[in-house]
Design a protein around this motif. Structure first.
Motif, PDB file in Angstrom:
ATOM      1  N   SER A 193      35.681  47.692 -33.538  1.00  0.00           N
ATOM      2  CA  SER A 193      36.218  47.543 -34.898  1.00  0.00           C
ATOM      3  C   SER A 193      35.537  48.502 -35.865  1.00  0.00           C
ATOM      4  CB  SER A 193      36.032  46.101 -35.377  1.00  0.00           C
ATOM      5  OG  SER A 193      36.725  45.192 -34.547  1.00  0.00           O
ATOM      6  N   ILE A 194      34.218  48.646 -35.737  1.00  0.00           N
ATOM      7  CA  ILE A 194      33.476  49.561 -36.615  1.00  0.00           C
ATOM      8  C   ILE A 194      33.934  50.996 -36.386  1.00  0.00           C
ATOM      9  CG2 ILE A 194      31.197  50.512 -37.130  1.00  0.00           C
ATOM     10  CD1 ILE A 194      30.020  47.781 -36.419  1.00  0.00           C
ATOM     11  N   LEU A 195      34.049  51.404 -35.117  1.00  0.00           N
ATOM     12  CA  LEU A 195      34.462  52.769 -34.805  1.00  0.00           C
ATOM     13  C   LEU A 195      35.888  53.029 -35.289  1.00  0.00           C
ATOM     14  CD1 LEU A 195      32.964  53.193 -31.223  1.00  0.00           C
ATOM     15  CD2 LEU A 195      32.120  54.168 -33.367  1.00  0.00           C
ATOM     16  N   ASN A 196      36.773  52.052 -35.128  1.00  0.00           N
ATOM     17  CA  ASN A 196      38.152  52.220 -35.604  1.00  0.00           C
ATOM     18  C   ASN A 196      38.195  52.382 -37.126  1.00  0.00           C
ATOM     19  OD1 ASN A 196      39.623  52.231 -33.213  1.00  0.00           O
ATOM     20  ND2 ASN A 196      39.726  50.000 -33.114  1.00  0.00           N
ATOM     21  N   THR A 197      37.288  51.685 -37.818  1.00  0.00           N
ATOM     22  CA  THR A 197      37.209  51.844 -39.271  1.00  0.00           C
ATOM     23  C   THR A 197      36.801  53.264 -39.641  1.00  0.00           C
ATOM     24  OG1 THR A 197      36.614  49.499 -39.521  1.00  0.00           O
ATOM     25  CG2 THR A 197      36.147  50.963 -41.379  1.00  0.00           C
ATOM     26  N   VAL A 198      35.822  53.808 -38.885  1.00  0.00           N
ATOM     27  CA  VAL A 198      35.383  55.189 -39.125  1.00  0.00           C
ATOM     28  C   VAL A 198      36.522  56.166 -38.845  1.00  0.00           C
ATOM     29  CG1 VAL A 198      33.792  57.004 -38.376  1.00  0.00           C
ATOM     30  CG2 VAL A 198      32.973  54.648 -38.641  1.00  0.00           C
ATOM     31  N   PHE A 199      37.227  55.965 -37.725  1.00  0.00           N
ATOM     32  CA  PHE A 199      38.343  56.849 -37.373  1.00  0.00           C
ATOM     33  C   PHE A 199      39.445  56.783 -38.431  1.00  0.00           C
ATOM     34  CE2 PHE A 199      37.150  55.740 -32.755  1.00  0.00           C
ATOM     35  CZ  PHE A 199      36.088  56.637 -32.806  1.00  0.00           C
ATOM     36  N   PHE A 200      39.698  55.586 -38.951  1.00  0.00           N
ATOM     37  CA  PHE A 200      40.724  55.430 -39.974  1.00  0.00           C
ATOM     38  C   PHE A 200      40.328  56.165 -41.257  1.00  0.00           C
ATOM     39  CE2 PHE A 200      42.560  53.223 -43.624  1.00  0.00           C
ATOM     40  CZ  PHE A 200      43.911  53.242 -43.298  1.00  0.00           C
ATOM     41  N   ALA A 201      39.041  56.093 -41.608  1.00  0.00           N
ATOM     42  CA  ALA A 201      38.570  56.788 -42.809  1.00  0.00           C
ATOM     43  C   ALA A 201      38.755  58.297 -42.662  1.00  0.00           C
ATOM     44  CB  ALA A 201      37.102  56.446 -43.066  1.00  0.00           C
ATOM     45  N   LEU A 202      38.431  58.837 -41.483  1.00  0.00           N
ATOM     46  CA  LEU A 202      38.618  60.271 -41.248  1.00  0.00           C
ATOM     47  C   LEU A 202      40.091  60.644 -41.304  1.00  0.00           C
ATOM     48  CD1 LEU A 202      36.065  60.835 -38.332  1.00  0.00           C
ATOM     49  CD2 LEU A 202      35.811  61.508 -40.732  1.00  0.00           C
ATOM     50  N   ALA A 203      40.933  59.787 -40.719  1.00  0.00           N
ATOM     51  CA  ALA A 203      42.370  60.047 -40.738  1.00  0.00           C
ATOM     52  C   ALA A 203      42.913  60.023 -42.161  1.00  0.00           C
ATOM     53  CB  ALA A 203      43.095  59.012 -39.870  1.00  0.00           C
ATOM     54  N   PHE A 204      42.406  59.126 -42.975  1.00  0.00           N
ATOM     55  CA  PHE A 204      42.860  59.043 -44.364  1.00  0.00           C
ATOM     56  C   PHE A 204      42.473  60.306 -45.136  1.00  0.00           C
ATOM     57  CE2 PHE A 204      42.283  57.749 -48.817  1.00  0.00           C
ATOM     58  CZ  PHE A 204      43.551  57.253 -49.084  1.00  0.00           C
ATOM     59  N   ILE A 205      41.282  60.828 -44.834  1.00  0.00           N
ATOM     60  CA  ILE A 205      40.839  62.063 -45.485  1.00  0.00           C
ATOM     61  C   ILE A 205      41.796  63.211 -45.142  1.00  0.00           C
ATOM     62  CG2 ILE A 205      39.007  63.803 -45.536  1.00  0.00           C
ATOM     63  CD1 ILE A 205      37.019  61.498 -45.048  1.00  0.00           C
ATOM     64  N   VAL A 206      42.185  63.285 -43.872  1.00  0.00           N
ATOM     65  CA  VAL A 206      43.126  64.329 -43.438  1.00  0.00           C
ATOM     66  C   VAL A 206      44.486  64.126 -44.087  1.00  0.00           C
ATOM     67  CG1 VAL A 206      44.374  65.253 -41.449  1.00  0.00           C
ATOM     68  CG2 VAL A 206      41.942  64.729 -41.262  1.00  0.00           C
TER      69      VAL A 206
END
Length: 305
Positions: free
Chosen positions: A94-107
């Motif tokens: 869940s923590i890693l998915n949150t990080v991945f989502f944040a990076l995706a949102f930046i893109v």
């Protein structure tokens, strides 16, 4: 009543399959680049963001599944079991998915992740300082999840709070007490407290504290023998010689005692019955002595007349 939830393995496979299909479609878009993909910036940014999220997320999901399958086979557990180790793996995902989502949102917002992350380093440090208690709770939660000292379903006592562990989140531990209330305790409190885990001892300690007037003349030995006779009907649930009386305090007019009963297994219904039986016996003991004293006073009064 709260229960420890089981894993739904079929749902896990479905989620991974859906991720894999969507990711395959995105790979096709990035290779062949349809006209819609090139003509519309929004579509390009959206698909790029989803691609950045799904790739690592799918990898982590597959890795998580492999680890869980290995863990279940190694310990010969049921396929739908949900224990601390699996709970910890799920929280990390869940923590890693949150990080991945944040990076995706930046893109998706049209920013370069490296440049953006570099520019907010100071802000990130400030946020880390602001939410240090939250971060500490998360770290403590993960430590508890991967520890073999506490497990889902264990009956524990944290300070004055007692109950069964029904869930461990990244922030809190959730207990179910004897009144079926849900008690939420921060992980930092659990991590820094003295914990009594009665499930690891395969026994359950039941305690009842009560007060007795000193002029009644009851000694600890008398009270212990009296209550042992009361527990005869529950011998199958009580450890042999598992009842004891402790003197907590002695005051001018009364003494405080605690009766402790060791149960050989955790049974909420029987625990309530035994507690009620003990309370009733103690009340009858006081009532009996009051009646005897009243009778003595009456006889003394009749003798004077």
């Amino acid at each position: 009543m709260f229960t420890v939830k089981e894993r739904k393995t079929s749902n896990e496979f479905i989620v991974i399959l859906i991720k894999a299909v969507i990711y395959a479609v995105l790979v096709y878009f990035r290779i062949y680049k349809p006209m819609l993909y090139d003509e519309h910036v929004f579509v390009h940014q959206l698909t790029s963001a989803v691609f950045i999220f799904l790739g690592p997320s799918l990898t982590v999901s597959l890795l998580r599944l492999v680890i869980i399958v290995w863990y279940i086979k190694k310990h010969r557990l049921k396929s739908n079991i949900k224990d601390n180790f699996i709970l910890g793996i799920n929280r990390i995902e869940s923590i890693l998915n949150t990080v991945f989502f944040a990076l995706a949102f930046i893109v998706f917002m049209g920013n370069d992740p490296k440049t953006f992350l570099t520019s907010i380093t100071i802000v990130a440090a400030a946020l880390a300082l602001t939410f240090k208690d939250y971060i500490t709770n998360m770290i403590n939660g993960l430590i508890i999840m991967f520890s073999d000292q506490l497990s889902l379903g264990d009956h524990i006592k944290v300070g004055e709070i007692e109950g069964k562990i029904i869930d461990i989140t990244l922030i809190n531990m959730i207990l179910q007490n004897e009144d079926n209330d849900m008690v939420i305790i921060p992980n930092s409190v659990v991590f820094s407290s003295v914990i009594v885990n009665q499930s690891k001892q395969n026994i359950k300690k039941l305690s009842v504290e009560f007060h007795i007037l000193l002029h009644y003349g009851y000694t600890p030995d008398y009270l212990e023998n009296y209550l042992k006779k009361v527990m005869v009907n529950y011998a199958a649930y009580v450890v042999l010689d598992g009842l004891s009386i402790k003197t907590i305090a002695i005051f001018k007019d009364e003494a405080t005692f605690k009766v402790q009963v060791l149960l050989n297994k955790y049974d909420r219904q029987k625990e309530r019955e035994i507690r009620r039986e003990l309370n009733t016996a103690i009340m009858k003991l006081s009532e009996k002595r009051d009646q005897e004293e009243s009778a003595e006073v009456t006889r003394a009064g009749n003798g004077v007349n």
